[in-house]
Design an enzyme around this catalytic site. Structure first.
Site, PDB file in Angstrom:
ATOM      1  N   HIS B 161      60.358 101.882  -4.693  1.00  0.00           N
ATOM      2  CA  HIS B 161      59.111 102.622  -4.532  1.00  0.00           C
ATOM      3  C   HIS B 161      59.317 103.662  -3.446  1.00  0.00           C
ATOM      4  CE1 HIS B 161      56.601 100.191  -7.096  1.00  0.00           C
ATOM      5  NE2 HIS B 161      57.100  99.111  -6.559  1.00  0.00           N
ATOM      6  N   CYS B 203      59.279 107.319  -7.325  1.00  0.00           N
ATOM      7  CA  CYS B 203      58.235 108.339  -7.396  1.00  0.00           C
ATOM      8  C   CYS B 203      58.564 109.431  -6.393  1.00  0.00           C
ATOM      9  CB  CYS B 203      56.882 107.732  -7.004  1.00  0.00           C
ATOM     10  SG  CYS B 203      56.425 106.356  -8.039  1.00  0.00           S
TER      11      CYS B 203
END
Lengths: 627, 390
Positions: B161, B203
């Protein structure tokens, strides 16, 4: 003219020839380069080159054949045995235990002599570790799951959940702690496990437990170190290097059955490596090194067995056996048929003519033996798939003589109490047990609340060794020798208080809790039949792990459950909350106060509407006072 | 005769004319070969930074790249694999010891021959930076070290992440793009890589390579700043998403590569266009000296080596006999019988004497207390008593 040409002819021929040959040389070299770069990319194509080299070598061999015949290699001084025991359990599960044993007649620790350099069956990575750190005995185990003694009986080789490592160093070692630290790091690289988390906060030096299992007379406990990592996960990455230590790897013999997808889909999985010095022969005047690799697995009736009480090698391991390991001197499978004397409980096929009895864990058990070194074991299909099919219901299991449980009682995140219950189910014999407890420093024990009660009366231990913990340095160590009265429950309780750790000492998932390692209970348990104290007779491997000194009792070790304790966990977002809140308070409170003190106010005329402004302009022109 | 002479002179002249051309062709091909790939060994550092069962897809991402890299030839000793949590043997996994990449459970990317170097709590920002820069404690085993030199091509793959300018490790700490760029600069200054390929699947992954400033780095990311990388598909039996889109299509692309493949980096840049990935993959090649079209995929994902084969035979000398005096010496030395130690010697344990504790020098508190007592003594009774002591 003709004479001239004839004189120059050879010169021209020479020049032409040299040019042509130099060209060809270049062409040859470039073609070689091309073949080299192509063959480098395709490893399979190296075989034609290897064949060329082979041809070259054969011509050399013919020359030196006479020299070769004169040299005979010395007899190998190492041997390898493999065996597997299959024991059907009363709950319908099945217990399979693999043991691989390499015995090597050499001396790693002999000073002054040349270091051992030629390894045949013994793995080189472990041999180098033993000689570098002067290790006398090494026992390491990785376990997933907990052994349920009440349902499954006793295991052949007990092990606690997680990783456990205990090592006896040689008495010539001067810095035992330094060697221990480096040894744990090296082993973490070999077994792909996080053994580097073993440091002084979870290492203890037991004073009476874990006596050496190998030969030796000096037992100074300063050279013993014991550590356990209850949180350690066991998966294929630990099995892969373990399998690579075997002489045949996982390509031949019993290790072919070790497929990780089936082995880890089980209730209990434990793999271990035990290295110790043993008697070389029956006279026992010199030592040989023994490496035992054991793998114990219990397959559950419902998850692996689909609820049917029918087990086969293919159902358990998704493989069948086709051959023994060629490097093994003996390769056997033992199936426990003690509860099946007339064949009325279960059917075993293919049936084997060989039956052997052995005294193991205090009881005489009968085994059906399959010798994999003989071709007829594999039958017509050249593959062995043992099949056990149940016909009737089995009786209740005999209660194991020693059983232990441990749990934490209390409520809240400040205090608690650890209870360890020891069950002696023998009807009339009492025996002593040695309880070893190693608790981390963040459980602050109140040792004055330590009580040992059996049958509601206080039971004073005949030996207590307690080493208090030091914050962030050393764990608690409690060793007690307790006599268990017959047919009783002995309860050991101690109260503790939970400490608050520094915020960097918490794991990334602190709300899961902190694991406390299992307690170890070593006991000399009375046996049902007389044990065999003659250690020189040829016995199956699974019955010769713990040495027996007397006939009426045998040594066993029982591990309790690990505990999961929640420590008071702070809210890790508080520093950010505090910063935000403080900055907001400062900005709003002090800022407005500062503005009130230092700001000057001026009255500001509001701008007049448009009509009034126009009227004022006209009035100014006329010279009349403004509105 | 003159004609014959003329003909020979012409041929000689032609040969002289063409020779340099032929030689020149050889030199040119050799020169291009020399400059095409200057590496002699390959390394890979594959990191999964997420913990917890619902981040199964990050572990599947890393394991699929590990699988491809192993298949194309990089050995386990040259791969540093870091998995922050165990998904294969997790108790929530309905099929233990497996990690799947596709919902039909076709491909078990965990396999049977996997060696994880850093696992669980060991995957931290500090350990990752130490592996890259080589500043590890001396007792670290070889399998946990990145022993690259100045002719190594390194592949670094990160997944987890992330956000704009950072990547989260284990849900408790993060690494920023500035730290990563500085680590790569340290590697460059210590000549720890020849060329570096950096792939990140998180991301806003493109923010992680914005700050690189060392030469010979090529970077790929699965999404641009402000975009999220999405996962591919969930599996209803396992209950979580199995893989991220970018790595799923990267795996599909890499399954077609074999060790002798000539596919180059431009094909890699085309993996997972916006129609499949929903996010826009990005790449950065301005720091890379060679043209990406001439860089082979196997320069980073495979371990293609130039092998020199010799055609000479080597004579092995006769093996020497082991000295026989060794065994006889040992027989003389040990003649008394050895025995196994009693496992639970109850009598010995009960009568065990307490261990002699090692003498430690007195603690600061004890020293202070004694000096206070001495001070008070000499204050009350006068300093002349001191001479009786010394």
């Amino acid at each position: 003219m003709a004479a001239l040409s004839r004189k120059w002819d050879p010169l021209f021929v020479l020049v032409l020839g040299s040019l042509v040959f130099s060209c060809k040389g270049d062409v040859l070299k470039t073609s070689n380069d091309r073949t080299e770069s192509i063959s480098a990319t395709k490893i399979e194509e190296s075989s034609p080159q290897a064949a060329d080299l082979g041809d070259l070598r054969q011509s050399d061999e013919a020359e030196s054949n006479e020299d070769r015949k004169a040299f005979t290699p010395p007899p190998p001084n190492d041997q390898f045995q493999e065996e597997m025991v299959i024991r059907p359990l009363y709950s319908g599960d099945i217990y399979a235990s693999f043991q691989f044993r390499t015995q090597w007649d050499t001396d790693f620790l002999h000073d002054g002599k040349k270091a051992v350099s030629h390894y045949r069956l013994f793995p080189k990575s472990l041999g180098q570790v033993l000689s570098k750190f002067s290790v006398r005995e090494l026992h390491i185990s990785f376990t997933q799951g907990y052994w349920r003694t009440m349902q499954w009986g006793q295991p052949f080789i007990p092990s606690p959940p997680g990783a456990e490592l205990w090592v006896w160093f040689h008495h010539t070692v001067t810095d035992v702690d330094g060697n221990w630290k480096e040894l744990t790091n090296v082993l973490s690289g070999i077994f792909c496990a996080s053994l580097n988390f073993i440091d002084s906060t979870n290492t203890v030096e037991p004073s009476a437990s874990f006596k050496p299992l190998g030969l030796g007379n000096a037992t100074d406990h300063r050279f013993l170190r014991y550590a356990t990592l209850p949180r350690e996960i066991v998966c294929t990455e630990n099995l892969t290097p373990w399998k690579k230590l075997l002489p045949c790897g996982s390509k031949a013999g019993l290790a072919v059955l070790m497929k990780s997808e089936k082995l880890f889909h089980s209730s209990f999985h434990s793999q271990a490596v035990h290295i110790r010095p043993v008697c070389k022969d029956w006279q026992c005047t010199s030592t040989a090194w023994e490496l035992r690799q054991t793998l114990n697995v219990v397959f559950d009736l419902y998850t692996s067995g689909q609820g049917k009480k029918e087990w086969s090698l293919f159902k358990m391991f998704s493989r069948t056996l086709t051959e023994a390991c060629p490097l093994a001197s003996s390769s056997k499978i033992y199936v426990d048929v003690t509860d099946n004397p007339g064949g009325e409980l279960f059917d075993l096929s293919p049936s084997s003519p060989l039956i052997s009895t052995a005294v193991v864990l205090g009881d005489r058990r009968t085994y059906s033996v399959y010798d994999l070194t003989k071709k007829e074991t594999f039958g017509q299909l050249r593959s062995l798939n043992l099949l056990l099919r149940w016909k009737g219901e089995s009786d209740d299991m005999l209660r194991p003589p020693l059983h232990a449980e441990r749990y934490v009682s209390g409520f809240g995140l400040q205090k608690g109490e650890i209870h360890t219950c020891l069950y002696n189910s023998h009807p009339y014999r009492a025996y002593p047990v040695l309880l070893l407890d190693s608790l981390p420093w963040y459980l602050r024990l109140y040792v004055h609340t330590l009580t040992v009660t059996s049958k509601t009366r206080e039971n004073k231990p005949s030996y207590i060794h307690y080493q208090p913990s030091k914050d962030r340095l050393r764990p608690h160590l409690l060793e007690m020798l307790v006599q268990l009265p017959p047919h009783s429950v002995t309860e050991v309780t101690v109260q503790f208080e939970r400490a608050l750790l520094k915020w960097t000492e918490y794991t990334p998932d602190p709300n899961h809790g902190f694991y406390i390692g299992s307690s170890v209970i070593s006991a000399l348990v009375p046996s049902i039949v007389a044990m065999d104290t003659n250690s020189t007779r040829d016995r199956p491997l699974f019955s010769s792990f713990f040495p027996t000194k007397e006939e009426s009792s045998y040594f066993m070790r029982v591990y309790t459950e690990p505990l999961l304790v929640n420590l008071p966990t702070p809210d890790f977002s508080m520093p950010y909350n505090v910063i935000c809140l403080t900055c907001t308070v400062v900005a709003v409170g002090y800022g407005s106060f500062y503005n009130l003190l230092t700001r000057t106010f001026q009255v500001d005329e509001p701008s007049a509407p448009l009509a009034k402004r126009l009227a004022n302009i006209i009035r100014r022109l006329r010279g009349v006072p403004l509105l | 005769m003159a004609k014959f002479l003329f003909v020979t002179i012409c041929t000689v002249a032609n040969l002289f004319a063409f020779l340099p051309v032929i030689h020149g062709n050889n030199f040119e091909t050799k020169a291009t070969q020399f400059f095409s790939s200057g590496h002699t060994n390959n390394w890979a550092v594959l990191v999964c930074t997420s913990r917890f069962w619902f981040n199964y897809r990050h572990v599947a991402n890393v394991l699929s790249v590990y699988r491809s890299v192993k298949r194309l030839g990089i050995p386990d000793s040259h791969i540093v694999l870091m998995l922050a949590d165990d998904m294969a043997c997790n108790h929530r996994n309905p099929k233990p010891a497996t990690v799947f990449s596709h919902k039909n459970m076709e491909l078990n990317v965990y396999g049977d021959d996997v060696e994880v170097d850093y696992r669980g709590y060991e995957v931290t920002v500090e350990n990752f930076l130490r592996v890259l820069t080589g500043r590890l404690p001396p007792s670290t085993p070889r399998s946990k070290r990145l022993l690259s030199d100045d002719r190594s091509n390194i592949l670094i793959y990160l997944t987890g992440h992330g956000g704009n300018g950072f990547l989260k490790f284990q849900d408790s700490e993060e690494i920023s793009n500035v730290e990563l760029a500085d680590a790569f600069e340290q590697m460059w200054q210590k000549r720890r890589y020849n060329e570096l390929l950096f792939i990140i699947d998180t991301c806003q992954g493109a923010s992680m390579y914005e700050r690189f400033y060392s030469p010979n780095i090529m970077a790929l990311a699965s999404s641009q700043v402000g975009e999220d990388s999405l996962s591919h598909q969930p599996d209803l039996a396992i209950g979580v998403h199995l893989m991220d889109r970018y790595t799923f299509y990267l795996l599909e692309f890499l399954e077609d590569i074999h060790p002798a493949s000539q596919a180059n980096m431009n094909d890699l840049f085309k993996v997972c266009p916006k129609s499949q990935c929903v996010s826009t993959p990005g790449h950065r090649t301005d720091l890379f000296l060679r043209d990406p079209g001439s860089v082979l995929i196997t320069d980073f994902f495979g371990s293609v080596r130039k092998v020199e084969i010799t055609r000479e035979a080597i004579n092995l000398t006769n093996p020497t006999e082991l000295p026989q005096d060794l065994t006889s010496l040992r027989n003389e030395l040990k003649s008394e019988a050895l025995f196994y130690v009693d496992q639970l010697p109850v009598a010995d344990i009960i009568h065990q004497k307490p261990k002699q504790k090692d003498w430690h020098p007195p603690d600061g508190f004890i020293l202070g207390l004694w000096s206070l007592i001495l001070l008070v003594f000499f204050k009350t009774y006068g300093i002349k008593h001191l001479k009786h002591i010394f």
